[in-house]
Design a protein around this motif. Structure first.
Motif, PDB file in Angstrom:
ATOM      1  N   THR A  28       0.847  -1.030   0.001  1.00  0.00           N
ATOM      2  CA  THR A  28       0.117  -0.061   0.057  1.00  0.00           C
ATOM      3  C   THR A  28       0.881   1.144  -0.041  1.00  0.00           C
ATOM      4  O   THR A  28       1.481   1.655   0.953  1.00  0.00           O
ATOM      5  N   PHE A  29       1.145   1.696  -1.026  1.00  0.00           N
ATOM      6  CA  PHE A  29       2.126   2.850  -1.374  1.00  0.00           C
ATOM      7  C   PHE A  29       1.971   3.909  -0.280  1.00  0.00           C
ATOM      8  O   PHE A  29       3.064   4.386   0.200  1.00  0.00           O
ATOM      9  N   THR A  30       0.739   4.449   0.049  1.00  0.00           N
ATOM     10  CA  THR A  30       0.718   5.471   0.725  1.00  0.00           C
ATOM     11  C   THR A  30       1.050   5.424   2.207  1.00  0.00           C
ATOM     12  O   THR A  30       0.802   6.366   3.127  1.00  0.00           O
ATOM     13  N   ASP A  31       1.411   4.037   2.599  1.00  0.00           N
ATOM     14  CA  ASP A  31       1.641   3.625   4.030  1.00  0.00           C
ATOM     15  C   ASP A  31       3.248   3.982   4.153  1.00  0.00           C
ATOM     16  O   ASP A  31       3.757   3.498   5.334  1.00  0.00           O
ATOM     17  N   TYR A  32       3.964   3.725   3.162  1.00  0.00           N
ATOM     18  CA  TYR A  32       5.510   3.858   3.073  1.00  0.00           C
ATOM     19  C   TYR A  32       6.151   5.263   2.602  1.00  0.00           C
ATOM     20  O   TYR A  32       5.825   5.990   1.951  1.00  0.00           O
ATOM     21  N   ARG A  53       5.293   9.613   3.692  1.00  0.00           N
ATOM     22  CA  ARG A  53       4.260   8.985   2.603  1.00  0.00           C
ATOM     23  C   ARG A  53       3.144  10.074   2.082  1.00  0.00           C
ATOM     24  O   ARG A  53       2.715   9.793   1.141  1.00  0.00           O
ATOM     25  N   ASN A  54       3.019  11.231   2.660  1.00  0.00           N
ATOM     26  CA  ASN A  54       2.289  12.006   2.318  1.00  0.00           C
ATOM     27  C   ASN A  54       2.805  13.075   1.629  1.00  0.00           C
ATOM     28  O   ASN A  54       2.006  14.031   0.888  1.00  0.00           O
ATOM     29  N   ALA A  55       3.989  13.099   1.115  1.00  0.00           N
ATOM     30  CA  ALA A  55       4.747  13.804   0.059  1.00  0.00           C
ATOM     31  C   ALA A  55       4.827  15.171   0.574  1.00  0.00           C
ATOM     32  O   ALA A  55       4.747  16.355  -0.335  1.00  0.00           O
ATOM     33  N   ASP A  56       4.624  15.578   1.958  1.00  0.00           N
ATOM     34  CA  ASP A  56       4.773  16.856   2.524  1.00  0.00           C
ATOM     35  C   ASP A  56       6.167  17.224   3.288  1.00  0.00           C
ATOM     36  O   ASP A  56       6.125  18.147   3.932  1.00  0.00           O
ATOM     37  N   SER A  57       6.949  16.338   3.397  1.00  0.00           N
ATOM     38  CA  SER A  57       8.119  16.414   4.167  1.00  0.00           C
ATOM     39  C   SER A  57       9.153  15.603   3.187  1.00  0.00           C
ATOM     40  O   SER A  57       9.214  14.583   2.553  1.00  0.00           O
ATOM     41  N   ASP A 104       4.788   6.054   9.517  1.00  0.00           N
ATOM     42  CA  ASP A 104       3.589   6.849   9.641  1.00  0.00           C
ATOM     43  C   ASP A 104       3.795   8.116  10.127  1.00  0.00           C
ATOM     44  O   ASP A 104       2.815   8.823  10.398  1.00  0.00           O
ATOM     45  N   LYS A 105       5.009   8.651  10.574  1.00  0.00           N
ATOM     46  CA  LYS A 105       5.456   9.854  10.956  1.00  0.00           C
ATOM     47  C   LYS A 105       5.378  11.159   9.902  1.00  0.00           C
ATOM     48  O   LYS A 105       5.823  10.781   8.818  1.00  0.00           O
ATOM     49  N   SER A 106       4.830  11.978  10.231  1.00  0.00           N
ATOM     50  CA  SER A 106       4.936  13.299   9.056  1.00  0.00           C
ATOM     51  C   SER A 106       6.322  13.709   9.103  1.00  0.00           C
ATOM     52  O   SER A 106       6.677  14.260   7.874  1.00  0.00           O
ATOM     53  N   TYR A 107       7.040  13.775  10.206  1.00  0.00           N
ATOM     54  CA  TYR A 107       8.581  14.231   9.909  1.00  0.00           C
ATOM     55  C   TYR A 107       9.486  13.125   9.499  1.00  0.00           C
ATOM     56  O   TYR A 107       9.138  11.867   9.834  1.00  0.00           O
ATOM     57  N   LEU A 108      10.655  13.410   8.969  1.00  0.00           N
ATOM     58  CA  LEU A 108      11.632  12.375   8.704  1.00  0.00           C
ATOM     59  C   LEU A 108      12.495  12.372   9.693  1.00  0.00           C
ATOM     60  O   LEU A 108      13.460  13.193   9.674  1.00  0.00           O
ATOM     61  N   ASP A 109      12.655  11.195  10.390  1.00  0.00           N
ATOM     62  CA  ASP A 109      13.556  10.985  11.325  1.00  0.00           C
ATOM     63  C   ASP A 109      15.037  10.825  10.813  1.00  0.00           C
ATOM     64  O   ASP A 109      15.175  10.272   9.785  1.00  0.00           O
ATOM     65  N   TYR A 110      16.050  11.112  11.524  1.00  0.00           N
ATOM     66  CA  TYR A 110      17.245  11.301  11.200  1.00  0.00           C
ATOM     67  C   TYR A 110      17.753   9.640  10.867  1.00  0.00           C
ATOM     68  O   TYR A 110      18.741   9.243  10.028  1.00  0.00           O
TER      69      TYR A 110
END
Length: 131
Positions: A28-32, A53-57, A104-110
């Motif tokens: 499910t592409f939008t989960d990744y 996954r939301n393409a906003d970060s 599933d986090k909105s931010y991109l962890d290091y």
């Protein structure tokens, strides 16, 4: 099963551009979250860029942040991630790999900058920029 298939690599002169694509299936592409890594001969695999996954970060390696752009198509059900590479340099020569991770986090962890974080990998597509 999950498959990631990269395309778009090739030989390009310094200063030129390429767009890499990564077609994902079996998930499910939008989960990744999606990412690009690269590996030059004799070197370790290194982080290039990631997108949530939301393409906003997005997140970039410092060596590419003003030249490369990562994106993804969540809308048209293409299940594809992209890497637009501009102003290519000889030091960009490498095999480029696409990766996917359930995230599933909105931010991109290091931690996403490390290959061990990612669940699935493509087979790679070579990019050569002659000096």
């Amino acid at each position: 099963q999950v498959q990631l298939v990269e395309s778009g690599g090739g030989l390009v002169q310094a200063g030129g551009s390429l767009r890499l694509s990564c077609a994902a299936s079996g998930l499910t592409f939008t989960d990744y979250a999606m990412a690009w890594f690269r590996q030059a001969p004799g070197k370790d695999r290194e982080f290039v860029a990631a997108i949530n996954r939301n393409a906003d970060s997005t997140s970039y390696a410092r060596s590419v942040e003003d030249r490369f752009t990562i994106s993804r198509d969540n809308v048209n059900v293409k299940n594809t991630a992209y890497l637009r590479m501009n102003n290519l340099k000889p030091e960009d020569t490498a095999v480029y790999y696409c990766a996917a991770a359930l995230y599933d986090k909105s931010y991109l962890d290091y931690a996403l900058r490390f290959p061990s974080f990612w669940d699935y990998w493509g087979q790679g597509t070579p990019v050569t920029v002659p000096s």
